[in-house]
Design an enzyme around this catalytic site. Structure first.
Site, PDB file in Angstrom:
ATOM      1  CG  ASP A 398      12.875  22.048  16.412  1.00 24.12           C
ATOM      2  OD1 ASP A 398      13.872  21.540  15.863  1.00 24.12           O
ATOM      3  OD2 ASP A 398      12.960  22.972  17.244  1.00 24.12           O
ATOM      4  CD  GLU A 401      17.214  16.555  13.821  1.00 17.90           C
ATOM      5  OE1 GLU A 401      17.159  16.732  15.038  1.00 17.90           O
ATOM      6  OE2 GLU A 401      16.811  17.371  13.004  1.00 17.90           O
ATOM      7  CG  ASP A 479      19.314  23.948  17.288  1.00 20.07           C
ATOM      8  OD1 ASP A 479      18.489  24.625  16.649  1.00 20.07           O
ATOM      9  OD2 ASP A 479      18.979  23.033  18.054  1.00 20.07           O
TER      10      ASP A 479
END
Length: 825
Positions: A398, A401, A479
């Site tokens: 997760d 980025e 998300d």
């Protein structure tokens, strides 16, 4: 956005002022013309590198994306007037001596792409002082469609007219690569934040930091051809374990091992197929221990025992790991003194877990690590082995980025092991994911006797960059909010990502942030809200045709048994989609082999296979799944009103959004609705459900129900269909239906192996080729090639010829022992 001054962006200089020097090399040439310095080099017949330097020096560091070792290419060189021409068997490159502009034609002289102008702007301050901002503009045909750029949240397929500041984010992942309907592709080799714009001025890449303009032009002739060239340039795709193609159940988050076990037990008791259960964050405890990579709470006691119990239930465990660490973790304490952590605002902002919005007066102290640093990646893996040794099956990486809250330009001044963060910003996900993939494979090779060592690396990640396909990692779209608009966006997002050479995509089935759907209709559960139920069903049906089929989200539970019981239309529709996925596993896993061995793709924009039909160039709600199936998921509400939900992926949603308005109208779930599907010209089509045949080149209107999944098969296809299973390989594939859809000759290669080892890389697998001669109505099954441990030596194939009407065909059952067979039908 930076503006390039025409005084600084030297694009036009004449040969009358500057002497022209052309220097040949074994792969190309260099043009020096005063302030214009252009180098052209062929790497293969189909791939050419173009560099433009403001100084005449080409001293860029080795590319972290490009892995191709150049071949010896036969080229023809000539100088004709003001032009330098260099040609391979595939591409002709022409450079104007006076301007340095480059143009590309195919071998027949058909124009492919032209440079319009270019420019450099010297950076005079900051960490990158002395480097340049670089810009290159190209001219496209007026009606030319282009694709790629990564995962973008917009409901259009072609990227004409798109403008983006490409800097990695939660729900948009950028790959500076485009390809054209004309059969060319271009990879812009720059890791810094890059502005992309296509407008009346042309198609422009403008990057914040570069020593030179550096890009690769590829000629593939088709979408598949360009994808193949991109993978040749930056790495091919390894196979994921077979179980990853089953159904994954997830939510934010399971709060104990007891809850995890209960979900799996319920799925098994109800006969709902399941291969993977996903454990999201906080199994490590408080935020100060963020991403400790250990089970550190009483609710997650006895991890070895619990993971073993999951495996005993034939269920895999995917666990979340992050690119950042809390200040009390072992990783943080080892990396911080070595300067391996970035001091930026990231998630979570507060060290307290039970407050919303976050209590920033108690900062978490969490920091991302320097993924560009080889030693830091070593430390990361060393700590990850604690979970590896427990037998965790897959990594959910997760925030790759990474999460960057309250972004400031100053943050990009941070130093990394590869220079300023600005210089290498967009490669963060590649470096993070590749660090785990490479270490995992090396660790397994060095510890061959462990059970985990015999497993393929399986990674799911929230962000991606060029070249990341070589890790096999599946990127999900972040998300995203729960809305019909968001669902519609996922299809072109996945298709364009696939057209950057990376075939592995999925989205949170149901959307992550439930937003206004987090409200019950007859009770307080969003699972019973019809508005959300319809959206969840249709998203599940779309997810059926993603490489990974994974349900996930927050607030509203995602376990399908929360949506009713057998006989309830919503529950039945969800279950039907999951069961259908398992019947297609033989087709999907064979497609996985095609991706690895032949540079194929799972999700294929219709333009991939029907380029001559211009109607397909911008269809954003239909796609091929593999080379034979065309999915047309329903992405508009039919039974309930649509409700668009705006969410901020960094801070979540407004909990007051639910409102109190129950005045909406709901149609009965058993009511017949309709949808339109375009059938591309160039093939005839069969409705997968009914077997009815349709001519291509038309739009058809279909009657639909809540559980109906519009799916068509291209005439001239062979589809292997298996049995419904509770998990992948629950039953031996000794009784496969082989469905033949006539109307053209057809071929299909059934691929099989052990399912979860790298022995396939050593040639340990089997293939069975099926060929349908449409004129003779004859099926040929080839001699089986290869073998692997556990292979079925004898099996039954039920050959079913689809006749094009609604009558059910009678199967011809054959016993196959690996020798060639022929059957006339």
């Amino acid at each position: 956005m930076k503006i390039f001054s025409s005084l600084i962006c030297f694009s036009l200089f004449t040969s009358a002022i500057f002497a022209q020097t052309v220097t040949r090399s074994d792969r190309g040439f260099t043009l020096d013309n005063g302030d214009i310095h252009t180098r052209v080099q062929f790497l293969t017949d189909d791939i050419v590198r173009v560099e433009k330097s403001p100084t005449g020096e080409y001293n860029q560091p080795p590319s972290v994306v490009v892995t191709l070792v150049h071949e010896k290419v036969r080229t023809a060189f000539s100088e004709k007037g003001n032009d330098i021409v260099l040609s391979s068997s595939s591409i002709k490159v022409t450079v104007d001596k006076s301007t340095g502009k480059v143009s590309f034609d195919d071998a027949k002289g058909n124009p492919l792409l032209n440079e319009k102008d270019f420019g450099f702007k010297l950076r005079t301050s900051g960490a990158d002082k002395g480097a340049y901002e670089v810009r290159q503009t190209f001219t496209l045909d007026n009606d030319e469609a282009i694709y790629g750029l990564g995962i973008l949240q917009e409901n259009k397929l072609s990227k004409r007219g798109t403008s983006r500041q490409m800097i990695q984010a939660n729900t948009e992942d950028y790959v500076p690569m485009v390809q054209s309907v004309k059969g060319w592709g271009l990879y812009w080799d720059n890791l810094s934040p890059t502005d992309f714009a296509d407008n009346t001025d042309g198609m422009t890449f403008r990057s914040e930091v570069g020593e030179a303009i550096d890009y690769y032009f590829m000629h593939g002739g088709s979408v598949d051809g360009v994808n193949a060239r991109m993978r040749e340039l930056s790495g091919t795709v390894p196979m994921l374990p077979k179980w990853t193609f089953g159904f994954w159940q997830s939510k934010e988050r399971y709060k104990s091992f007891n809850e995890v076990q209960e979900v799996v037990d319920t799925y098994r008791r109800l006969g709902i197929p399941l291969d993977c259960i996903v454990q999201d964050w906080q199994y490590w405890g408080p935020h100060y221990l963020w991403n400790a990579m250990e089970f550190l709470t009483a609710d997650f006691a006895n991890p070895q025992e619990n993971i073993d119990r999951l495996h005993d239930k034939n269920t895999k465990l995917l666990i979340t790991i992050w690119s950042s660490f809390g200040p009390m973790t072992k990783q943080y304490r080892e990396m911080e003194p070595k300067g391996m952590l970035f001091d930026i605002q990231t998630w979570p902002q507060s060290g307290l877990t039970d407050f919303w919005p976050p209590r920033t007066d108690y900062p978490s102290g969490v920091k991302p690590y320097d993924v560009y640093n080889p030693e830091a990646r070593d430390i990361y893996w060393k700590n990850l082995t604690r979970l590896y040794d427990l037998g965790v099956d897959a990594w959910w990486m997760d925030s790759t980025e990474p999460d960057h809250i309250e972004f400031s330009d100053k943050d990009l001044e941070l130093r990394t092991a590869m220079g300023s963060w600005r210089k290498v910003r967009n490669a963060f996900p590649l470096m993070a994911v590749e660090g785990v993939y490479d270490h995992h494979r090396a660790h397994a090779a060095n510890h061959p006797d462990t059970v985990t060592a015999r497993k393929r690396v399986a990674i799911m990640t929230r962000c991606a960059f060029a070249g990341q396909q070589r890790t096999g990692a599946n990127t999900w779209s972040g998300d995203v909010g729960s809305s019909w608009e968001s669902l519609r966006n996922q299809i072109p997002a996945g298709l364009n990502f696939s057209m950057t050479g990376n075939p592995n995509f999925n989205s949170d089935i149901g959307g992550f942030f439930a937003g206004a759907y987090n409200k019950g209709y007859l009770d307080d559960s969003g699972c019973r809200n019809p508005l959300y139920q319809e959206l969840y069903v249709r998203w599940m049906q779309f997810g059926l045709f993603n490489p990974i089929m994974r349900s996930h989200g927050t607030e509203v539970s995602r376990e399908i048994y929360k949506y009713g019981t057998e006989g309830d239309p919503v529950y039945d529709a969800l279950l039907k989609a999951i069961k259908m996925r398992y019947t297609l596993i033989p087709y999907i896993y064979s497609t996985a082999w095609d991706v690895t061995a032949n540079n194929g793709s799972y999700m294929r924009a219709l333009v991939s296979d029907f380029k001559d039909d211009r109607n397909t160039w911008n269809i954003s709600d239909q796609f091929m799944f593999g080379k034979s199936l065309m999915a047309a998921p329903i992405v508009k509400a039919q039974y309930t009103p649509e409700k668009t939900v705006a969410v901020d992926p960094m801070s979540g949603w407004d909990r007051k959004e639910g409102g109190d308005d129950d005045s909406f109208k709901i149609d009965p779930w058993d009511e017949i609705k309709s949808t339109e599907v375009y059938l591309p010209e160039g093939a005839d089509w069969y409705d997968y459900r009914t077997g009815k045949k349709f001519d291509g080149g038309q739009t058809v209107t279909l009657e639909t129900t809540l559980d109906y999944i519009p799916l068509f098969v291209k005439a001239g296809s062979i589809i292997p269909v298996g049995e419904t299973m509770q998990y992948v390989d629950e039953k031996p594939a000794d009784n496969l239906d082989i469905r033949i859809y006539p109307g053209a000759d057809a071929e299909f290669t059934l691929y099989e192996d052990e399912g979860d080892s790298y022995n396939y890389e050593k040639g340990i697998y089997s293939t069975i080729k099926f060929h349908w001669d449409d004129k003779r109505h004859r099926l040929t099954i080839s001699k089986r090639e290869g073998e692997y441990p556990g292979m079925l030596n004898t099996r039954r194939f039920n050959i079913i010829l689809i006749d094009g009407d609604t009558t059910e065909a009678k199967p011809h059952t054959l016993t196959y022992d690996g020798q060639a067979l022929k059957l006339s039908i």
